[in-house]
Design a protein around this motif. Sequence first.
Motif, PDB file in Angstrom:
ATOM      1  N   SER A   1      -3.775   9.354   7.876  1.00  0.00           N
ATOM      2  CA  SER A   1      -3.103  10.627   8.125  1.00  0.00           C
ATOM      3  C   SER A   1      -3.289  11.003   9.590  1.00  0.00           C
ATOM      4  O   SER A   1      -4.118  10.423  10.300  1.00  0.00           O
ATOM      5  CB  SER A   1      -3.690  11.724   7.224  1.00  0.00           C
ATOM      6  OG  SER A   1      -5.046  11.971   7.563  1.00  0.00           O
TER       7      SER A   1
ATOM      8  N   TYR B   1       0.815  -1.209   0.000  1.00  0.00           N
ATOM      9  CA  TYR B   1       0.000   0.000   0.000  1.00  0.00           C
ATOM     10  C   TYR B   1       0.854   1.268   0.000  1.00  0.00           C
ATOM     11  O   TYR B   1       0.518   2.264  -0.647  1.00  0.00           O
ATOM     12  CB  TYR B   1      -0.921   0.015   1.228  1.00  0.00           C
ATOM     13  CG  TYR B   1      -2.011  -1.024   1.187  1.00  0.00           C
ATOM     14  CD1 TYR B   1      -3.206  -0.770   0.523  1.00  0.00           C
ATOM     15  CD2 TYR B   1      -1.850  -2.259   1.807  1.00  0.00           C
ATOM     16  CE1 TYR B   1      -4.216  -1.728   0.486  1.00  0.00           C
ATOM     17  CE2 TYR B   1      -2.855  -3.218   1.780  1.00  0.00           C
ATOM     18  CZ  TYR B   1      -4.035  -2.950   1.120  1.00  0.00           C
ATOM     19  OH  TYR B   1      -5.019  -3.898   1.078  1.00  0.00           O
ATOM     20  N   ASP B   2       1.964   1.250   0.741  1.00  0.00           N
ATOM     21  CA  ASP B   2       2.799   2.453   0.808  1.00  0.00           C
ATOM     22  C   ASP B   2       3.474   2.750  -0.517  1.00  0.00           C
ATOM     23  O   ASP B   2       3.873   3.890  -0.770  1.00  0.00           O
ATOM     24  CB  ASP B   2       3.848   2.335   1.925  1.00  0.00           C
ATOM     25  CG  ASP B   2       4.487   0.961   1.994  1.00  0.00           C
ATOM     26  OD1 ASP B   2       4.070   0.074   1.226  1.00  0.00           O
ATOM     27  OD2 ASP B   2       5.391   0.772   2.819  1.00  0.00           O
TER      28      ASP B   2
ATOM     29  N   GLN C   1       0.686   9.269   0.494  1.00  0.00           N
ATOM     30  CA  GLN C   1       1.426   9.188   1.756  1.00  0.00           C
ATOM     31  C   GLN C   1       2.347  10.400   1.919  1.00  0.00           C
ATOM     32  O   GLN C   1       2.464  10.964   3.015  1.00  0.00           O
ATOM     33  CB  GLN C   1       2.257   7.902   1.799  1.00  0.00           C
ATOM     34  CG  GLN C   1       1.446   6.624   1.882  1.00  0.00           C
ATOM     35  CD  GLN C   1       0.780   6.436   3.235  1.00  0.00           C
ATOM     36  OE1 GLN C   1       1.263   6.894   4.254  1.00  0.00           O
ATOM     37  NE2 GLN C   1      -0.363   5.771   3.241  1.00  0.00           N
ATOM     38  N   ARG C   2       2.978  10.813   0.841  1.00  0.00           N
ATOM     39  CA  ARG C   2       3.898  11.955   0.927  1.00  0.00           C
ATOM     40  C   ARG C   2       3.144  13.271   1.087  1.00  0.00           C
ATOM     41  O   ARG C   2       3.523  14.113   1.906  1.00  0.00           O
ATOM     42  CB  ARG C   2       4.778  12.020  -0.323  1.00  0.00           C
ATOM     43  CG  ARG C   2       5.818  13.136  -0.259  1.00  0.00           C
ATOM     44  CD  ARG C   2       6.675  13.173  -1.506  1.00  0.00           C
ATOM     45  NE  ARG C   2       5.920  13.560  -2.697  1.00  0.00           N
ATOM     46  CZ  ARG C   2       6.462  13.707  -3.899  1.00  0.00           C
ATOM     47  NH1 ARG C   2       7.755  13.479  -4.065  1.00  0.00           N
ATOM     48  NH2 ARG C   2       5.715  14.057  -4.934  1.00  0.00           N
TER      49      ARG C   2
ATOM     50  N   GLY D   1       0.398  12.437   4.342  1.00  0.00           N
ATOM     51  CA  GLY D   1       0.768  11.601   5.479  1.00  0.00           C
ATOM     52  C   GLY D   1      -0.136  10.398   5.644  1.00  0.00           C
ATOM     53  O   GLY D   1      -0.054   9.688   6.649  1.00  0.00           O
ATOM     54  N   GLY D   2      -0.993  10.132   4.674  1.00  0.00           N
ATOM     55  CA  GLY D   2      -1.895   8.994   4.748  1.00  0.00           C
ATOM     56  C   GLY D   2      -3.297   9.369   4.309  1.00  0.00           C
ATOM     57  O   GLY D   2      -3.549  10.454   3.789  1.00  0.00           O
TER      58      GLY D   2
ATOM     59  N   ARG E   1      -1.264   2.556  10.324  1.00  0.00           N
ATOM     60  CA  ARG E   1      -0.084   3.006   9.578  1.00  0.00           C
ATOM     61  C   ARG E   1      -0.430   3.800   8.329  1.00  0.00           C
ATOM     62  O   ARG E   1       0.402   4.566   7.835  1.00  0.00           O
ATOM     63  CB  ARG E   1       0.786   1.802   9.216  1.00  0.00           C
ATOM     64  CG  ARG E   1       1.508   1.200  10.409  1.00  0.00           C
ATOM     65  CD  ARG E   1       2.417   0.049  10.039  1.00  0.00           C
ATOM     66  NE  ARG E   1       1.690  -1.188   9.862  1.00  0.00           N
ATOM     67  CZ  ARG E   1       1.754  -1.957   8.781  1.00  0.00           C
ATOM     68  NH1 ARG E   1       2.483  -1.575   7.748  1.00  0.00           N
ATOM     69  NH2 ARG E   1       1.086  -3.088   8.709  1.00  0.00           N
ATOM     70  N   LEU E   2      -1.647   3.602   7.795  1.00  0.00           N
ATOM     71  CA  LEU E   2      -2.024   4.269   6.543  1.00  0.00           C
ATOM     72  C   LEU E   2      -2.848   5.533   6.745  1.00  0.00           C
ATOM     73  O   LEU E   2      -3.058   6.289   5.812  1.00  0.00           O
ATOM     74  CB  LEU E   2      -2.803   3.294   5.645  1.00  0.00           C
ATOM     75  CG  LEU E   2      -2.021   2.113   5.069  1.00  0.00           C
ATOM     76  CD1 LEU E   2      -2.948   1.217   4.267  1.00  0.00           C
ATOM     77  CD2 LEU E   2      -0.857   2.585   4.211  1.00  0.00           C
TER      78      LEU E   2
END
Length: 373
Positions: free
Chosen positions: A305, A196-197, A204-205, A208-209, A302-303
């Motif tokens: 924001s 996923y990342d 993500q960048r 942040g999610g 983890r995913l």
Amino acid sequence: EAHEVKLLVQLSEAADALFSAVADDLEKMRASSNDAITLWPDKPMEGVKGLDYQSKLERLRVLQGEEHVSNSLPYQRLKTAMDAWCALWLWPLDQAEKLPSRPEWLRDLSLILLGGMTSDGEITLPEGVELPDAPKDLVQMMEARQAVAEEIAADLPSKTISAALFQATYIDTLIRNSPWLRVARETARRERFVHYDLIFADIQRARGGFDLIVGNPPWAKPSWNEGLVLADIDPKHMNLSASDAKKILAGALAQAKGEARFLEEFVSTRGAMAVTSSELTFPYAGNGQNNLYRCFADLAFRLMSRDGYSALIHQDGHLGDPKSGGFRRHWYARIAKHFHFRNEMKAKNFAEVHNEVSFSLNIYRGEPSEVSF
């Protein structure tokens, strides 16, 4: 070894730079492929008009490395490295002799991430064997397809970035010449790893999610039951007890010619058990045999924001399990709303979940905080 530590630092830095390049490529690809839409109730989202599905699919295939452009793009480099690491958890037992040594692993990982593999890998054929000529119309079609792919790739931001940061590398040539990477690729295709990342590196960048994640994850612990696998291979052995299945296993598999499939199922299941119980792969879920819903909650943590939320329906075994203190610590820091249910309206809602099963709707916050729900 000091030189290996130095190389690992270089590989980590290369992976970070490649992720940034992938985010650039994904950002441009989405901007040039996403349809213009309106989010409810009236928020317009910019996009393109008139781009057909096949053109969008072509751009995605080029980005992911499926069109085999010259000098593999950052996405394919990272996916190959990530697939290779995941494959080590689920390595086929009949290919154990091809497992890489540490020097082999570091060498090939360097060629993937830092580059250096040229496109002129040689194929040595046995004496007297020749490859048949491809039909001319097929050759022309492949050349035209390759030209389109190269044109799309040349327009991606990473083409100029990677020229400055990394050597050219040809992943397909490397895999053809590396027995263990060939096994890793086949394992990745069979198990269908999802990174996923990597897939959402631009999101993500930038954010942040995700702002919102919704899911109903599986409520089950991965477990190995050779009787069930045997019955799946040959249905006449259904409903055998574990002890009875053991007694006839070897003969039944030989009769059904199911040894290869049995080994494949064994590796997939036992590998999944190892992966889901590792704090390395699921740092929030805690170690031990994990119910899959905990792994999905870990993934959501983890995913998300920092300002995001996730909503998951799952069981509450972790609240009463004395071995689940690690997961509970993270759970209490994230939980914003917790609605506990026991299904009494069986005729209307979730008929397959009878009234002896408790479950809950959980709203998690992206940022850990003091306990408040």
